[in-house]
Design an enzyme around this catalytic site. Structure first.
Site, PDB file in Angstrom:
ATOM      1  N   GLY A  31       0.816  -1.212   0.000  1.00  0.00           N
ATOM      2  CA  GLY A  31       0.000   0.000   0.000  1.00  0.00           C
ATOM      3  C   GLY A  31       0.851   1.264   0.000  1.00  0.00           C
ATOM      4  N   LEU A  33       0.496   3.631  -2.129  1.00  0.00           N
ATOM      5  CA  LEU A  33       0.891   3.402  -3.524  1.00  0.00           C
ATOM      6  C   LEU A  33       1.408   4.658  -4.207  1.00  0.00           C
ATOM      7  CD1 LEU A  33      -2.040   1.061  -4.637  1.00  0.00           C
ATOM      8  CD2 LEU A  33       0.199   0.440  -3.695  1.00  0.00           C
ATOM      9  N   HIS A  34       2.291   4.425  -5.176  1.00  0.00           N
ATOM     10  CA  HIS A  34       2.861   5.501  -5.991  1.00  0.00           C
ATOM     11  C   HIS A  34       2.967   5.000  -7.434  1.00  0.00           C
ATOM     12  CE1 HIS A  34       6.482   3.086  -5.668  1.00  0.00           C
ATOM     13  NE2 HIS A  34       6.438   3.169  -4.332  1.00  0.00           N
ATOM     14  N   HIS A  37       4.287   1.442  -8.160  1.00  0.00           N
ATOM     15  CA  HIS A  37       3.317   0.350  -8.033  1.00  0.00           C
ATOM     16  C   HIS A  37       2.391   0.316  -9.254  1.00  0.00           C
ATOM     17  CE1 HIS A  37       4.022   1.242  -3.584  1.00  0.00           C
ATOM     18  NE2 HIS A  37       4.332  -0.040  -3.666  1.00  0.00           N
ATOM     19  N   GLY A 149       9.036  -5.402  -8.645  1.00  0.00           N
ATOM     20  CA  GLY A 149       9.892  -4.305  -9.094  1.00  0.00           C
ATOM     21  C   GLY A 149      11.368  -4.546  -8.813  1.00  0.00           C
ATOM     22  N   LYS A 151      13.377  -2.351  -8.194  1.00  0.00           N
ATOM     23  CA  LYS A 151      13.756  -1.457  -7.097  1.00  0.00           C
ATOM     24  C   LYS A 151      14.237  -2.267  -5.893  1.00  0.00           C
ATOM     25  CE  LYS A 151      13.049   2.004  -3.972  1.00  0.00           C
ATOM     26  NZ  LYS A 151      13.058   1.252  -2.745  1.00  0.00           N
ATOM     27  N   ASP A 152      13.569  -3.400  -5.639  1.00  0.00           N
ATOM     28  CA  ASP A 152      13.978  -4.282  -4.545  1.00  0.00           C
ATOM     29  C   ASP A 152      14.721  -5.479  -5.151  1.00  0.00           C
ATOM     30  OD1 ASP A 152      12.609  -3.000  -2.108  1.00  0.00           O
ATOM     31  OD2 ASP A 152      11.066  -3.024  -3.631  1.00  0.00           O
TER      32      ASP A 152
HETATM   33  P1  AMP Z   1       6.104  -2.412  -1.556  1.00  0.00           P
HETATM   34  O1  AMP Z   1       4.718  -1.876  -1.491  1.00  0.00           O
HETATM   35  O2  AMP Z   1       7.164  -1.405  -1.244  1.00  0.00           O
HETATM   36  O3  AMP Z   1       6.276  -3.723  -0.841  1.00  0.00           O
HETATM   37  O4  AMP Z   1       6.367  -2.754  -3.092  1.00  0.00           O
HETATM   38  C1  AMP Z   1       5.499  -3.566  -3.817  1.00  0.00           C
HETATM   39  C2  AMP Z   1       6.121  -3.857  -5.156  1.00  0.00           C
HETATM   40  O5  AMP Z   1       6.357  -2.618  -5.847  1.00  0.00           O
HETATM   41  C3  AMP Z   1       7.486  -4.564  -5.052  1.00  0.00           C
HETATM   42  O6  AMP Z   1       7.575  -5.539  -6.079  1.00  0.00           O
HETATM   43  C4  AMP Z   1       8.444  -3.433  -5.281  1.00  0.00           C
HETATM   44  O7  AMP Z   1       9.692  -3.840  -5.793  1.00  0.00           O
HETATM   45  C5  AMP Z   1       7.692  -2.591  -6.282  1.00  0.00           C
HETATM   46  N1  AMP Z   1       8.188  -1.215  -6.308  1.00  0.00           N
HETATM   47  C6  AMP Z   1       8.364  -0.391  -5.247  1.00  0.00           C
HETATM   48  N2  AMP Z   1       8.876   0.782  -5.649  1.00  0.00           N
HETATM   49  C7  AMP Z   1       9.027   0.694  -7.003  1.00  0.00           C
HETATM   50  C8  AMP Z   1       9.513   1.584  -8.004  1.00  0.00           C
HETATM   51  N3  AMP Z   1       9.960   2.802  -7.708  1.00  0.00           N
HETATM   52  N4  AMP Z   1       9.522   1.164  -9.283  1.00  0.00           N
HETATM   53  C9  AMP Z   1       9.086  -0.086  -9.602  1.00  0.00           C
HETATM   54  N5  AMP Z   1       8.614  -0.964  -8.714  1.00  0.00           N
HETATM   55  C10 AMP Z   1       8.581  -0.587  -7.422  1.00  0.00           C
END
Ligand code: AMP
Length: 282
Positions: A31, A33-34, A37, A149, A151-152
Protein backbone atom coordinates in the site's frame (compact mmCIF):
# COMPACT_ATOMS: atom_id res chain seq x y z
CA UNK A 1 -12.78 -3.53 -9.23
CA UNK A 2 -13.85 -6.20 -6.79
CA UNK A 3 -12.44 -5.99 -3.24
CA UNK A 4 -12.07 -9.30 -1.39
CA UNK A 5 -10.74 -10.23 2.03
CA UNK A 6 -10.50 -14.02 1.98
CA UNK A 7 -8.96 -16.77 -0.15
CA UNK A 8 -12.41 -18.38 -0.56
CA UNK A 9 -13.74 -15.18 -2.07
CA UNK A 10 -10.77 -14.99 -4.47
CA UNK A 11 -11.43 -18.55 -5.65
CA UNK A 12 -15.09 -17.71 -6.24
CA UNK A 13 -14.25 -14.64 -8.32
CA UNK A 14 -11.56 -16.54 -10.25
CA UNK A 15 -13.66 -19.70 -10.65
CA UNK A 16 -13.16 -19.68 -14.44
CA UNK A 17 -9.38 -19.82 -14.08
CA UNK A 18 -7.34 -22.85 -13.10
CA UNK A 19 -4.73 -22.49 -10.34
CA UNK A 20 -1.62 -20.68 -11.59
CA UNK A 21 -3.33 -19.80 -14.85
CA UNK A 22 -1.02 -17.51 -16.91
CA UNK A 23 -4.06 -15.32 -17.61
CA UNK A 24 -3.97 -14.17 -13.98
CA UNK A 25 -1.21 -11.67 -13.05
CA UNK A 26 -0.59 -10.68 -9.44
CA UNK A 27 1.01 -7.53 -7.98
CA UNK A 28 1.63 -7.77 -4.22
CA UNK A 29 2.12 -4.45 -2.39
CA UNK A 30 2.15 -2.94 1.07
CA UNK A 31 0.00 0.00 0.00
CA UNK A 32 0.86 3.72 0.24
CA UNK A 33 0.89 3.40 -3.52
CA UNK A 34 2.86 5.50 -5.99
CA UNK A 35 3.63 5.50 -9.71
CA UNK A 36 6.09 2.63 -9.25
CA UNK A 37 3.32 0.35 -8.03
CA UNK A 38 0.99 1.57 -10.78
CA UNK A 39 3.62 0.77 -13.41
CA UNK A 40 3.58 -2.83 -12.13
CA UNK A 41 -0.21 -2.91 -12.48
CA UNK A 42 0.08 -1.47 -16.00
CA UNK A 43 2.69 -4.09 -16.91
CA UNK A 44 0.48 -6.82 -15.45
CA UNK A 45 -2.42 -5.47 -17.52
CA UNK A 46 -0.31 -5.90 -20.67
CA UNK A 47 0.59 -9.46 -19.74
CA UNK A 48 -2.74 -10.88 -18.64
CA UNK A 49 -6.50 -10.27 -18.89
CA UNK A 50 -6.95 -10.52 -15.12
CA UNK A 51 -4.93 -8.38 -12.69
CA UNK A 52 -5.00 -9.06 -8.96
CA UNK A 53 -3.33 -6.61 -6.56
CA UNK A 54 -2.91 -7.08 -2.83
CA UNK A 55 -2.35 -4.54 -0.09
CA UNK A 56 -1.01 -6.03 3.12
CA UNK A 57 1.55 -4.50 5.45
CA UNK A 58 3.23 -7.71 6.49
CA UNK A 59 4.35 -7.57 10.13
CA UNK A 60 6.75 -10.51 9.80
CA UNK A 61 9.07 -8.74 7.36
CA UNK A 62 9.74 -5.73 9.60
CA UNK A 63 12.85 -6.34 11.65
CA UNK A 64 12.32 -2.89 13.22
CA UNK A 65 8.94 -2.57 15.05
CA UNK A 66 8.98 1.24 14.84
CA UNK A 67 9.38 1.01 11.04
CA UNK A 68 6.26 -1.20 10.99
CA UNK A 69 4.34 1.20 13.25
CA UNK A 70 5.24 4.19 11.08
CA UNK A 71 4.75 2.54 7.71
CA UNK A 72 2.62 4.99 5.68
CA UNK A 73 -1.01 4.10 4.96
CA UNK A 74 -3.43 5.66 2.46
CA UNK A 75 -6.01 2.96 1.74
CA UNK A 76 -8.80 5.14 0.35
CA UNK A 77 -6.47 6.82 -2.12
CA UNK A 78 -4.85 3.46 -2.97
CA UNK A 79 -8.24 2.00 -3.90
CA UNK A 80 -8.97 4.89 -6.26
CA UNK A 81 -5.51 4.59 -7.85
CA UNK A 82 -5.82 0.83 -8.38
CA UNK A 83 -9.26 1.18 -9.87
CA UNK A 84 -7.99 3.81 -12.33
CA UNK A 85 -4.92 1.68 -13.16
CA UNK A 86 -7.07 -1.29 -14.13
CA UNK A 87 -6.82 -3.73 -11.24
CA UNK A 88 -9.69 -6.24 -11.46
CA UNK A 89 -9.42 -7.74 -8.01
CA UNK A 90 -8.00 -6.12 -4.88
CA UNK A 91 -7.09 -8.52 -2.09
CA UNK A 92 -7.11 -6.84 1.33
CA UNK A 93 -6.47 -9.57 3.90
CA UNK A 94 -6.38 -9.13 7.68
CA UNK A 95 -3.36 -10.39 9.65
CA UNK A 96 -5.58 -13.20 11.01
CA UNK A 97 -6.40 -14.28 7.45
CA UNK A 98 -2.78 -14.34 6.43
CA UNK A 99 -1.50 -16.02 9.58
CA UNK A 100 -4.45 -17.92 11.14
CA UNK A 101 -2.12 -19.81 13.48
CA UNK A 102 -0.20 -16.69 14.51
CA UNK A 103 3.30 -15.70 13.45
CA UNK A 104 5.37 -17.72 15.91
CA UNK A 105 5.73 -20.93 13.95
CA UNK A 106 5.90 -19.88 10.34
CA UNK A 107 8.03 -21.84 7.85
CA UNK A 108 11.75 -21.14 7.56
CA UNK A 109 13.06 -20.96 4.00
CA UNK A 110 16.53 -21.94 2.79
CA UNK A 111 17.91 -18.70 1.38
CA UNK A 112 21.62 -19.39 1.70
CA UNK A 113 23.92 -16.41 1.25
CA UNK A 114 21.07 -14.07 0.28
CA UNK A 115 20.16 -13.94 3.92
CA UNK A 116 23.66 -12.85 4.91
CA UNK A 117 24.53 -10.38 2.17
CA UNK A 118 23.51 -6.69 2.01
CA UNK A 119 19.82 -6.39 3.04
CA UNK A 120 20.04 -9.87 4.54
CA UNK A 121 22.82 -8.67 6.83
CA UNK A 122 21.30 -5.31 7.77
CA UNK A 123 17.72 -6.55 8.18
CA UNK A 124 17.90 -9.90 9.99
CA UNK A 125 14.75 -11.96 9.42
CA UNK A 126 13.43 -9.59 6.76
CA UNK A 127 13.70 -12.04 3.86
CA UNK A 128 12.16 -14.88 5.88
CA UNK A 129 9.20 -12.53 6.39
CA UNK A 130 9.12 -11.73 2.67
CA UNK A 131 9.04 -15.46 1.85
CA UNK A 132 6.36 -16.14 4.45
CA UNK A 133 4.04 -13.48 3.06
CA UNK A 134 4.72 -14.12 -0.64
CA UNK A 135 4.31 -17.89 -0.21
CA UNK A 136 1.02 -17.41 1.61
CA UNK A 137 -0.23 -14.89 -0.96
CA UNK A 138 0.73 -17.20 -3.85
CA UNK A 139 -1.11 -20.08 -2.18
CA UNK A 140 -4.23 -17.95 -1.86
CA UNK A 141 -4.21 -16.01 -5.15
CA UNK A 142 -2.66 -18.78 -7.30
CA UNK A 143 -1.55 -16.47 -10.14
CA UNK A 144 0.32 -17.61 -13.25
CA UNK A 145 2.38 -14.40 -13.26
CA UNK A 146 3.92 -12.56 -10.32
CA UNK A 147 4.92 -8.98 -11.13
CA UNK A 148 7.55 -7.31 -8.94
CA UNK A 149 9.89 -4.30 -9.09
CA UNK A 150 13.64 -4.30 -9.62
CA UNK A 151 13.76 -1.46 -7.10
CA UNK A 152 13.98 -4.28 -4.54
CA UNK A 153 16.73 -6.14 -6.38
CA UNK A 154 17.62 -8.63 -3.66
CA UNK A 155 13.95 -9.26 -2.87
CA UNK A 156 13.45 -10.36 -6.50
CA UNK A 157 16.31 -12.85 -6.08
CA UNK A 158 14.82 -14.13 -2.82
CA UNK A 159 11.39 -14.58 -4.41
CA UNK A 160 12.94 -16.38 -7.38
CA UNK A 161 14.56 -18.75 -4.89
CA UNK A 162 11.24 -19.15 -3.05
CA UNK A 163 9.50 -20.13 -6.29
CA UNK A 164 12.21 -22.67 -7.06
CA UNK A 165 12.07 -24.07 -3.53
CA UNK A 166 8.29 -24.42 -3.43
CA UNK A 167 7.95 -25.56 -7.05
CA UNK A 168 4.91 -23.29 -7.49
CA UNK A 169 3.95 -22.90 -11.16
CA UNK A 170 4.21 -19.12 -11.15
CA UNK A 171 6.43 -17.03 -13.40
CA UNK A 172 8.25 -14.05 -11.90
CA UNK A 173 8.14 -10.91 -14.06
CA UNK A 174 10.55 -8.19 -12.93
CA UNK A 175 9.86 -4.59 -13.94
CA UNK A 176 12.26 -1.61 -14.06
CA UNK A 177 12.47 0.97 -11.28
CA UNK A 178 10.25 4.02 -11.70
CA UNK A 179 11.92 7.25 -10.61
CA UNK A 180 10.95 10.83 -9.79
CA UNK A 181 12.08 13.46 -12.32
CA UNK A 182 15.30 14.05 -10.38
CA UNK A 183 16.14 10.33 -10.30
CA UNK A 184 15.01 9.38 -6.79
CA UNK A 185 13.46 5.91 -6.90
CA UNK A 186 9.80 6.10 -5.96
CA UNK A 187 9.12 4.54 -2.58
CA UNK A 188 6.35 4.62 -0.02
CA UNK A 189 9.00 5.60 2.54
CA UNK A 190 9.77 8.83 0.60
CA UNK A 191 6.58 10.22 2.16
CA UNK A 192 8.33 10.27 5.50
CA UNK A 193 11.12 12.57 4.29
CA UNK A 194 11.09 16.24 5.27
CA UNK A 195 11.36 18.73 2.36
CA UNK A 196 15.09 19.10 3.10
CA UNK A 197 15.63 15.34 3.29
CA UNK A 198 13.71 14.91 0.05
CA UNK A 199 16.27 17.17 -1.64
CA UNK A 200 19.17 15.30 -0.06
CA UNK A 201 17.68 11.94 -1.04
CA UNK A 202 18.48 12.41 -4.72
CA UNK A 203 22.17 11.91 -3.90
CA UNK A 204 21.41 8.21 -3.40
CA UNK A 205 20.73 8.00 -7.13
CA UNK A 206 23.65 10.18 -8.22
CA UNK A 207 25.95 8.07 -6.02
CA UNK A 208 24.72 4.90 -7.72
CA UNK A 209 25.34 6.54 -11.08
CA UNK A 210 28.86 7.41 -9.93
CA UNK A 211 29.43 3.81 -8.80
CA UNK A 212 28.02 2.36 -12.03
CA UNK A 213 30.01 4.76 -14.24
CA UNK A 214 33.31 3.93 -12.60
CA UNK A 215 32.89 0.29 -11.56
CA UNK A 216 34.93 -0.96 -14.48
CA UNK A 217 37.55 1.82 -14.30
CA UNK A 218 38.56 2.46 -10.71
CA UNK A 219 39.65 0.14 -7.87
CA UNK A 220 36.42 -0.82 -6.14
CA UNK A 221 37.62 -0.29 -2.58
CA UNK A 222 38.45 3.33 -3.34
CA UNK A 223 35.27 3.80 -5.34
CA UNK A 224 33.04 2.43 -2.58
CA UNK A 225 34.73 4.63 0.03
CA UNK A 226 34.13 7.66 -2.21
CA UNK A 227 30.49 6.67 -2.70
CA UNK A 228 29.89 6.39 1.04
CA UNK A 229 31.55 9.78 1.54
CA UNK A 230 29.29 11.37 -1.10
CA UNK A 231 26.25 10.17 0.82
CA UNK A 232 27.59 11.38 4.16
CA UNK A 233 28.52 14.77 2.64
CA UNK A 234 24.96 15.10 1.32
CA UNK A 235 23.52 14.66 4.81
CA UNK A 236 22.87 10.93 5.07
CA UNK A 237 23.48 9.88 8.67
CA UNK A 238 24.52 6.25 8.21
CA UNK A 239 25.50 4.40 5.07
CA UNK A 240 24.75 0.69 5.43
CA UNK A 241 26.37 -0.04 2.09
CA UNK A 242 27.23 1.60 -1.22
CA UNK A 243 28.79 -1.16 -3.22
CA UNK A 244 29.33 -3.10 -6.42
CA UNK A 245 28.23 -6.74 -6.28
CA UNK A 246 27.91 -9.68 -8.64
CA UNK A 247 24.55 -9.25 -10.39
CA UNK A 248 23.65 -12.95 -10.08
CA UNK A 249 24.87 -13.79 -6.57
CA UNK A 250 25.24 -10.38 -4.86
CA UNK A 251 28.64 -11.54 -3.57
CA UNK A 252 31.09 -8.63 -3.19
CA UNK A 253 33.45 -8.15 -6.11
CA UNK A 254 36.86 -6.53 -5.94
CA UNK A 255 37.97 -6.75 -9.55
CA UNK A 256 35.10 -7.59 -11.92
CA UNK A 257 35.95 -9.47 -15.11
CA UNK A 258 34.93 -7.45 -18.22
CA UNK A 259 32.09 -9.87 -18.97
CA UNK A 260 30.96 -10.28 -15.35
CA UNK A 261 27.50 -8.73 -14.80
CA UNK A 262 27.65 -6.44 -11.78
CA UNK A 263 25.20 -4.09 -10.08
CA UNK A 264 25.58 -1.01 -7.90
CA UNK A 265 23.50 -1.12 -4.71
CA UNK A 266 23.12 1.26 -1.81
CA UNK A 267 21.21 1.57 1.44
CA UNK A 268 21.48 4.63 3.64
CA UNK A 269 19.61 6.52 6.33
CA UNK A 270 18.21 10.04 6.17
CA UNK A 271 17.11 10.71 9.73
CA UNK A 272 14.87 7.80 10.62
CA UNK A 273 14.12 6.82 7.04
CA UNK A 274 16.14 4.06 5.40
CA UNK A 275 16.31 4.28 1.61
CA UNK A 276 17.55 1.60 -0.80
CA UNK A 277 18.19 1.67 -4.52
CA UNK A 278 20.25 -0.07 -7.19
CA UNK A 279 21.52 0.42 -10.72
CA UNK A 280 22.85 -2.25 -13.09
CA UNK A 281 26.38 -1.50 -14.32
CA UNK A 282 26.62 -1.31 -18.11
P1 AMP B 1 6.10 -2.41 -1.56
O1 AMP B 1 4.72 -1.88 -1.49
O2 AMP B 1 7.16 -1.40 -1.24
O3 AMP B 1 6.28 -3.72 -0.84
O4 AMP B 1 6.37 -2.75 -3.09
C1 AMP B 1 5.50 -3.57 -3.82
C2 AMP B 1 6.12 -3.86 -5.16
O5 AMP B 1 6.36 -2.62 -5.85
C3 AMP B 1 7.49 -4.56 -5.05
O6 AMP B 1 7.57 -5.54 -6.08
C4 AMP B 1 8.44 -3.43 -5.28
O7 AMP B 1 9.69 -3.84 -5.79
C5 AMP B 1 7.69 -2.59 -6.28
N1 AMP B 1 8.19 -1.22 -6.31
C6 AMP B 1 8.36 -0.39 -5.25
N2 AMP B 1 8.88 0.78 -5.65
C7 AMP B 1 9.03 0.69 -7.00
C8 AMP B 1 9.51 1.58 -8.00
N3 AMP B 1 9.96 2.80 -7.71
N4 AMP B 1 9.52 1.16 -9.28
C9 AMP B 1 9.09 -0.09 -9.60
N5 AMP B 1 8.61 -0.96 -8.71
C10 AMP B 1 8.58 -0.59 -7.42
Amino acid sequence: MIIVKTAEHIRKVLADYSPFDPRVAFVPTMGALHEGHLALVAAAREMAPVVVTSIFVNPTQFNDPSDFARYPKSLEQDILMLEAAGTDLLFLPEVSTMYPKGTDQLPVYPLGRLEQLLEGHYRPGHFQGVCQVVHRLLDMVQPGLLVMGQKDYQQCMVVRQLIQHTGLAVQLQIQPTIRENDGLAMSSRNRRLSPQQRQQAVVLFSTLQYLARNARRLPLLTLEAEAAQQLLDAGFGTVDYATIADAHTLEPVSDPAPDQPVVALAAAWLGEVRLIDNLPVP
